[in-house]
Design an enzyme around this catalytic site. Structure first.
Site, PDB file in Angstrom:
ATOM      1  N   ARG A 166       0.652  -1.373  -0.146  1.00  0.00           N
ATOM      2  CA  ARG A 166      -0.096   0.402   0.183  1.00  0.00           C
ATOM      3  C   ARG A 166       0.866   1.467   0.255  1.00  0.00           C
ATOM      4  O   ARG A 166       0.235   2.011   0.836  1.00  0.00           O
ATOM      5  CB  ARG A 166      -1.049   0.280   1.242  1.00  0.00           C
ATOM      6  CG  ARG A 166      -1.938  -0.731   1.300  1.00  0.00           C
ATOM      7  CD  ARG A 166      -2.979  -0.910   0.028  1.00  0.00           C
ATOM      8  NE  ARG A 166      -4.278  -1.501   0.134  1.00  0.00           N
ATOM      9  CZ  ARG A 166      -4.253  -2.992  -0.054  1.00  0.00           C
ATOM     10  NH1 ARG A 166      -3.350  -3.480  -0.162  1.00  0.00           N
ATOM     11  NH2 ARG A 166      -5.213  -3.988  -0.041  1.00  0.00           N
ATOM     12  N   SER A 249     -10.526  -0.299   3.508  1.00  0.00           N
ATOM     13  CA  SER A 249      -9.830  -0.552   4.675  1.00  0.00           C
ATOM     14  C   SER A 249      -9.242   0.665   5.306  1.00  0.00           C
ATOM     15  O   SER A 249      -8.967   1.736   5.301  1.00  0.00           O
ATOM     16  CB  SER A 249      -8.454  -1.315   4.599  1.00  0.00           C
ATOM     17  OG  SER A 249      -9.012  -2.559   3.544  1.00  0.00           O
ATOM     18  N   GLU A 355      -4.864   4.160   6.367  1.00  0.00           N
ATOM     19  CA  GLU A 355      -4.601   3.974   4.862  1.00  0.00           C
ATOM     20  C   GLU A 355      -5.177   5.062   3.988  1.00  0.00           C
ATOM     21  O   GLU A 355      -4.246   5.412   3.573  1.00  0.00           O
ATOM     22  CB  GLU A 355      -5.391   2.071   3.772  1.00  0.00           C
ATOM     23  CG  GLU A 355      -4.507   2.078   3.481  1.00  0.00           C
ATOM     24  CD  GLU A 355      -6.207   1.867   2.579  1.00  0.00           C
ATOM     25  OE1 GLU A 355      -5.676   1.025   1.469  1.00  0.00           O
ATOM     26  OE2 GLU A 355      -7.092   2.467   2.815  1.00  0.00           O
TER      27      GLU A 355
HETATM   28  N1  EPU Z   1     -11.246 -10.670  10.365  1.00  0.00           N
HETATM   29  C1  EPU Z   1     -11.162 -10.465  11.448  1.00  0.00           C
HETATM   30  N2  EPU Z   1     -12.594  -9.466  11.577  1.00  0.00           N
HETATM   31  C2  EPU Z   1     -12.462  -8.514  11.052  1.00  0.00           C
HETATM   32  C3  EPU Z   1     -12.159  -8.383   8.969  1.00  0.00           C
HETATM   33  C4  EPU Z   1     -10.904  -9.516   9.316  1.00  0.00           C
HETATM   34  O1  EPU Z   1     -11.286 -11.336  12.061  1.00  0.00           O
HETATM   35  O2  EPU Z   1     -13.601  -7.484  10.624  1.00  0.00           O
HETATM   36  C5  EPU Z   1      -9.319 -11.312  10.123  1.00  0.00           C
HETATM   37  C6  EPU Z   1      -9.940 -12.380   8.548  1.00  0.00           C
HETATM   38  O3  EPU Z   1     -10.594 -13.217   9.828  1.00  0.00           O
HETATM   39  C7  EPU Z   1      -9.049 -12.374   8.148  1.00  0.00           C
HETATM   40  C8  EPU Z   1      -7.798 -11.265   8.152  1.00  0.00           C
HETATM   41  O4  EPU Z   1      -8.230 -10.928   8.903  1.00  0.00           O
HETATM   42  O5  EPU Z   1      -8.373 -14.026   8.981  1.00  0.00           O
HETATM   43  C9  EPU Z   1      -7.899 -10.568   7.742  1.00  0.00           C
HETATM   44  O6  EPU Z   1      -9.271 -10.872   6.511  1.00  0.00           O
HETATM   45  P1  EPU Z   1      -9.340  -9.938   5.269  1.00  0.00           P
HETATM   46  O7  EPU Z   1      -9.243 -11.225   4.407  1.00  0.00           O
HETATM   47  O8  EPU Z   1     -10.981  -9.653   4.740  1.00  0.00           O
HETATM   48  O9  EPU Z   1      -8.362  -9.268   5.332  1.00  0.00           O
HETATM   49  P2  EPU Z   1      -7.444  -7.792   5.363  1.00  0.00           P
HETATM   50  O10 EPU Z   1      -6.420  -7.857   5.772  1.00  0.00           O
HETATM   51  O11 EPU Z   1      -8.288  -7.092   5.560  1.00  0.00           O
HETATM   52  C10 EPU Z   1      -7.034  -6.988   2.639  1.00  0.00           C
HETATM   53  C11 EPU Z   1      -6.511  -5.204   2.427  1.00  0.00           C
HETATM   54  C12 EPU Z   1      -8.850  -5.036   1.638  1.00  0.00           C
HETATM   55  C13 EPU Z   1      -8.650  -6.719   0.715  1.00  0.00           C
HETATM   56  C14 EPU Z   1      -8.839  -8.086   1.603  1.00  0.00           C
HETATM   57  C15 EPU Z   1      -8.899  -9.012   0.608  1.00  0.00           C
HETATM   58  C16 EPU Z   1      -5.814  -3.934   4.135  1.00  0.00           C
HETATM   59  C17 EPU Z   1      -5.565  -2.698   4.361  1.00  0.00           C
HETATM   60  N3  EPU Z   1      -6.751  -4.506   3.147  1.00  0.00           N
HETATM   61  O12 EPU Z   1      -8.090  -6.743   4.185  1.00  0.00           O
HETATM   62  O13 EPU Z   1      -8.295  -4.081   0.519  1.00  0.00           O
HETATM   63  O14 EPU Z   1      -9.391  -6.162   0.077  1.00  0.00           O
HETATM   64  O15 EPU Z   1      -7.024  -7.715   2.076  1.00  0.00           O
HETATM   65  O16 EPU Z   1      -6.995  -9.204   0.191  1.00  0.00           O
HETATM   66  O17 EPU Z   1      -4.465  -4.562   2.989  1.00  0.00           O
HETATM   67  C18 EPU Z   1      -8.831  -1.623   0.707  1.00  0.00           C
HETATM   68  O18 EPU Z   1      -6.561  -1.618   0.966  1.00  0.00           O
HETATM   69  O19 EPU Z   1      -9.752  -0.963   1.323  1.00  0.00           O
HETATM   70  C19 EPU Z   1      -9.037  -2.954   1.448  1.00  0.00           C
HETATM   71  C20 EPU Z   1     -10.199  -3.105   1.245  1.00  0.00           C
END
Ligand code: EPU
Length: 360
Positions: A166, A249, A355
């Site tokens: 990012r 995010s 972010e």
């Molecule tokens: N999780 C929780 N609670 C939540 C959300 C997530 O416990 O409310 C846990 C999930 O269970 C999982 C882990 O956190 O084990 C990761 O969650 P998720 O796969 O939803 O991805 P993320 O790391 O929260 C990132 C990106 C997203 C992108 C997703 C999928 C960042 C800051 N965010 O989110 O990007 O869509 O991965 O690849 O890196 C964005 O940048 O705006 C964005 C939406």
């Protein structure tokens, strides 16, 4: 200049958060000449210039911003094929997701995992947009930029952009360049690379239901599956969704020393937040570092999905999205963001970083 410079233009409707005050001056640039003319105009008056893309990763202060806001509205896609290899050049003002739909529709592989992301093409290299194991940096050949000082255009290769998670040199120095267009490399008919466990599971489930086990999904199928996953997290814009006013995010996933991540995991087990260390989402981030999931940390710090603070709250579908419920002020969003950061710091000793860009 084709378009005129307007005064006191409200910016809130041009952002996904629907927050913040007006731009002192505003120009909708439909051509690169408009952009140059806007920059010249601002230079003559000695006022700052800010570039607006799709407004989906942006926080505007309540008092608005002084100087000129240039909204990138340039259009144009050029696709050159050499056998199965595609070189795609796209104007900064094009919308990202319609572009991805167009590409996957032609079985051009590379961006299917980046489906359903709002915003403009020009913004994608700035924060190196990424999802489901892919980032735009993976497919980027060059970015054509306008040097704001000299008003000349330059090509910056992927290496020049110094991409990170990012992050890019653009994000670190927003005032230096305006992104004009981006060239990407894609491949027709290739097998989409699935690098994210959640997506891998969804692809396998679909293959089971459709009885197509063993055959690789097409780019269009992966796009459909990704959009389905994102919808479940309110990460695809829907005018009827209570979580729609957000910037995806709100924090990046923290990258910390592996030893500190070990401590977080130990703590989580000791406090009974998880029954086994493997239940804490954690990814290797190179250089002896680990990436933790900010959404997970936020929830376990006691701010569960759907938490409300006046006009703001945590998305009811994903703890990493802060949501505006209408009628709020940016200062309250920022106070809420600090509360979230404070809770995670206190509970886990981990610092969360914002972010979206804040036009301070
Ligand atoms: N999780 C929780 N609670 C939540 C959300 C997530 O416990 O409310 C846990 C999930 O269970 C999982 C882990 O956190 O084990 C990761 O969650 P998720 O796969 O939803 O991805 P993320 O790391 O929260 C990132 C990106 C997203 C992108 C997703 C999928 C960042 C800051 N965010 O989110 O990007 O869509 O991965 O690849 O890196 C964005 O940048 O705006 C964005 C939406």
């Amino acid at each position: 200049m084709k378009n005129v410079i307007q005064r006191a233009v409200p910016l809130a409707p041009l952002t996904s958060f629907e927050l913040g005050g007006p731009a002192e001056y505003f120009l909708r640039a439909e051509s690169e000449r408009d952009v140059v003319a806007g920059l010249r105009w601002a230079k003559r008056r000695g006022v700052p210039v800010r570039i607006l893309g799709g407004g989906s990763n942006l926080v505007i202060p309540d008092e608005g911003v002084g100087g000129l806001v240039v909204q990138m509205a340039t259009r144009g896609r050029e696709l050159k094929m050499d056998g199965d290899l595609a070189e795609l050049t796209v104007a900064a003002g094009e919308s990202w997701d319609p572009l991805v739909a167009w590409l996957t529709g032609q079985d051009l592989v590379g961006f299917e995992c980046l489906s359903g992301i709002p915003g403009s093409v020009g913004a994608t290299p700035i924060q190196n947009v990424g999802a489901y194991g892919h980032e735009v940096a993976d497919s980027l050949i060059w970015v054509r930029v306008l040097d704001r000082e000299t008003l000349e255009d330059r090509l910056l290769t992927s290496r020049d952009c110094d991409f990170g998670y990012r992050d890019s040199r653009f994000k670190r120095d927003l005032d230096r360049f305006v992104v004009l267009s981006v060239r990407f490399a894609l491949r027709r008919g290739a097998v989409p690379e699935i690098r994210y466990a959640e997506l891998e599971r969804a692809v396998a489930e679909r293959a089971e239901t459709k009885r197509t086990e063993g055959s690789a999904p097409t780019a269009s199928e992966v796009r459909e599956i990704v959009i389905g996953l994102r919808k479940r997290k309110s990460m695809v814009f829907d005018p009827d969704d209570e979580n729609r006013r957000c910037a995806g995010s709100f924090f990046t996933n923290p990258i910390i020393e592996a030893a500190d991540a070990d401590r977080v995991v130990r703590d989580a087990v000791e406090r009974g937040l998880v029954s086994a260390p493997s239940e804490v989402p954690r990814y290797a981030a190179g250089d002896g570092k680990s990436k933790l999931a900010a959404g997970w940390l936020i929830e376990r710090a006691g701010l569960c999905k759907g938490t409300r603070r006046g006009a703001f709250g945590i998305s009811s579908k994903h703890a990493l999205a802060l949501v505006h419920h209408g009628g709020g002020q940016t200062r309250d969003l920022m106070a809420f963001a600090e509360e979230v950061q404070g809770a995670v710091r206190e509970r886990f000793g981990v610092e969360l970083h914002r972010e979206p860009t804040l036009w301070a």
